[in-house]
Scaffold this motif. Structure first.
Motif, mmCIF file in Angstrom:
data_model
loop_
_atom_site.group_PDB
_atom_site.id
_atom_site.type_symbol
_atom_site.label_atom_id
_atom_site.label_comp_id
_atom_site.label_asym_id
_atom_site.label_seq_id
_atom_site.Cartn_x
_atom_site.Cartn_y
_atom_site.Cartn_z
ATOM 1 N N LYS A 197 24.667 -20.554 21.207
ATOM 2 C CA LYS A 197 23.909 -20.735 19.961
ATOM 3 C C LYS A 197 23.050 -22.004 19.975
ATOM 4 O O LYS A 197 22.813 -22.637 18.949
ATOM 5 N N ARG A 198 22.529 -22.344 21.165
ATOM 6 C CA ARG A 198 21.607 -23.481 21.293
ATOM 7 C C ARG A 198 20.184 -22.993 21.538
ATOM 8 O O ARG A 198 19.262 -23.803 21.629
ATOM 9 N N PHE A 199 20.014 -21.672 21.675
ATOM 10 C CA PHE A 199 18.684 -21.074 21.800
ATOM 11 C C PHE A 199 18.702 -19.762 21.039
ATOM 12 O O PHE A 199 19.625 -18.950 21.187
ATOM 13 N N ARG A 200 17.676 -19.563 20.227
ATOM 14 C CA ARG A 200 17.615 -18.363 19.379
ATOM 15 C C ARG A 200 17.466 -17.098 20.216
ATOM 16 O O ARG A 200 16.592 -17.028 21.081
ATOM 17 N N LYS A 201 18.296 -16.125 19.916
ATOM 18 C CA LYS A 201 18.262 -14.856 20.643
ATOM 19 C C LYS A 201 16.929 -14.141 20.426
ATOM 20 O O LYS A 201 16.346 -13.610 21.365
ATOM 21 N N ASP A 202 16.426 -14.134 19.185
ATOM 22 C CA ASP A 202 15.168 -13.441 18.904
ATOM 23 C C ASP A 202 13.998 -14.106 19.630
ATOM 24 O O ASP A 202 13.117 -13.425 20.156
ATOM 25 N N LEU A 203 14.004 -15.430 19.731
ATOM 26 C CA LEU A 203 12.958 -16.124 20.480
ATOM 27 C C LEU A 203 13.102 -15.847 21.974
ATOM 28 O O LEU A 203 12.104 -15.637 22.665
ATOM 29 N N TYR A 204 14.334 -15.818 22.450
ATOM 30 C CA TYR A 204 14.584 -15.521 23.861
ATOM 31 C C TYR A 204 13.922 -14.188 24.248
ATOM 32 O O TYR A 204 13.227 -14.098 25.257
ATOM 33 N N TYR A 205 14.114 -13.157 23.434
ATOM 34 C CA TYR A 205 13.527 -11.853 23.749
ATOM 35 C C TYR A 205 12.008 -11.855 23.630
ATOM 36 O O TYR A 205 11.323 -11.140 24.352
ATOM 37 N N ARG A 206 11.469 -12.679 22.753
ATOM 38 C CA ARG A 206 10.004 -12.754 22.597
ATOM 39 C C ARG A 206 9.325 -13.437 23.780
ATOM 40 O O ARG A 206 8.236 -13.059 24.172
ATOM 41 N N VAL A 207 9.963 -14.473 24.343
ATOM 42 C CA VAL A 207 9.319 -15.221 25.422
ATOM 43 C C VAL A 207 9.724 -14.746 26.812
ATOM 44 O O VAL A 207 9.129 -15.165 27.802
ATOM 45 N N SER A 208 10.708 -13.865 26.901
ATOM 46 C CA SER A 208 11.198 -13.409 28.216
ATOM 47 C C SER A 208 10.714 -12.004 28.562
ATOM 48 O O SER A 208 11.412 -11.258 29.237
ATOM 49 N N VAL A 209 9.532 -11.653 28.112
ATOM 50 C CA VAL A 209 8.999 -10.313 28.369
ATOM 51 C C VAL A 209 8.813 -10.092 29.870
ATOM 52 O O VAL A 209 9.206 -9.056 30.409
ATOM 53 N N LEU A 210 8.209 -11.047 30.552
ATOM 54 C CA LEU A 210 8.000 -10.959 32.004
ATOM 55 C C LEU A 210 8.691 -12.152 32.677
ATOM 56 O O LEU A 210 8.078 -13.191 32.889
ATOM 57 N N PRO A 211 9.981 -12.013 33.012
ATOM 58 C CA PRO A 211 10.668 -13.126 33.661
ATOM 59 C C PRO A 211 10.339 -13.200 35.155
ATOM 60 O O PRO A 211 10.269 -12.177 35.830
ATOM 61 N N ILE A 212 10.111 -14.416 35.639
ATOM 62 C CA ILE A 212 9.842 -14.629 37.064
ATOM 63 C C ILE A 212 10.743 -15.761 37.544
ATOM 64 O O ILE A 212 10.689 -16.870 37.013
ATOM 65 N N HIS A 213 11.576 -15.473 38.532
ATOM 66 C CA HIS A 213 12.419 -16.503 39.130
ATOM 67 C C HIS A 213 11.693 -17.070 40.347
ATOM 68 O O HIS A 213 11.274 -16.319 41.227
ATOM 69 N N ILE A 214 11.545 -18.379 40.370
ATOM 70 C CA ILE A 214 10.887 -19.046 41.496
ATOM 71 C C ILE A 214 11.972 -19.707 42.335
ATOM 72 O O ILE A 214 12.617 -20.663 41.871
ATOM 73 N N PRO A 215 12.184 -19.224 43.537
ATOM 74 C CA PRO A 215 13.236 -19.822 44.366
ATOM 75 C C PRO A 215 12.843 -21.221 44.831
ATOM 76 O O PRO A 215 11.655 -21.541 44.929
ATOM 77 N N PRO A 216 13.835 -22.060 45.125
ATOM 78 C CA PRO A 216 13.522 -23.406 45.616
ATOM 79 C C PRO A 216 12.862 -23.350 46.990
ATOM 80 O O PRO A 216 12.977 -22.354 47.709
ATOM 81 N N LEU A 217 12.176 -24.416 47.347
ATOM 82 C CA LEU A 217 11.441 -24.471 48.612
ATOM 83 C C LEU A 217 12.349 -24.200 49.809
ATOM 84 O O LEU A 217 11.914 -23.604 50.790
#
Length: 184
Positions: free
Chosen positions: A133-153
């Motif tokens: 409960k430190r990040f809003r679930k509804d905001l999470y779904y709004r901003v995570s439409v296209l998730p991209i994981h960038i691996p470390p170098l």
């Protein structure tokens, strides 16, 4: 080619802002790329930077008021770095902006339409922050439409020669010296 929000994930130093700039550049957006580090500013200052403020909204502000970064980036992209560090109050205001497509400056009464694509980045586990409960679930779904994981170098070893070439070129251009070949 889409205006959907993009969520970049990766450890510190993976180049999330570089990726965000590349996404903006490759998009059809004609406006500016406007980055902001959400962890670097206290809540009141973050809100005035994101949403702007009207004349007389608070002591020390510009007499004529100031447009926020979303207004400045209209037609472009706002890059919210370290979004996982935003307070719940700021998250609620950001969610409203996303839902309404408009911003209300601090001390203002009118809604100002904005058309800014949002790219977020974090090295935090947002799913865990939602559970805690430190990040809003509804905001999470709004901003995570296209998730991209960038691996470390360390997991992208093929990128190292390209990065070396890039930095050598930049240094040689700055110093006005020819690029010396590296031993293989």
């Amino acid at each position: 080619g889409t205006d959907s929000p993009v969520a970049l994930r990766g450890v510190s130093g993976t180049g999330k802002e570089l990726f965000a700039r590349a996404i903006h550049t490759a998009s059809n957006r004609k406006g500016r790329f406007v980055p902001i580090n959400c962890a670097a500013l206290p809540d009141p200052l973050l809100e005035s930077e994101l949403f702007g403020y009207e004349s007389g909204a608070f002591t020390g502000g510009k007499k004529e008021g100031k447009p926020g970064l979303f207004e400045t980036a209209s037609g472009g992209t706002v890059f919210l770095d370290e979004i996982g560090e935003m307070s719940l109050a700021s998250q609620a205001k950001l969610l409203r902006l996303i839902q309404e497509g408009a911003v209300r400056r601090i001390g203002g009464t009118r809604e100002i339409p904005v058309d800014a694509r949002i790219i977020t980045a974090t090295n935090k586990n947002l799913e865990r922050r939602v559970e805690d409960k430190r990040f809003r679930k509804d905001l999470y779904y709004r901003v995570s439409v296209l998730p991209i994981h960038i691996p470390p170098l360390g997991q992208r070893l093929d990128d190292i020669p390209l990065l070396v070439e890039h930095f050598l070129f930049a240094v040689s251009a700055r110093l006005g010296k020819p690029i010396l070949p590296l031993a293989q």
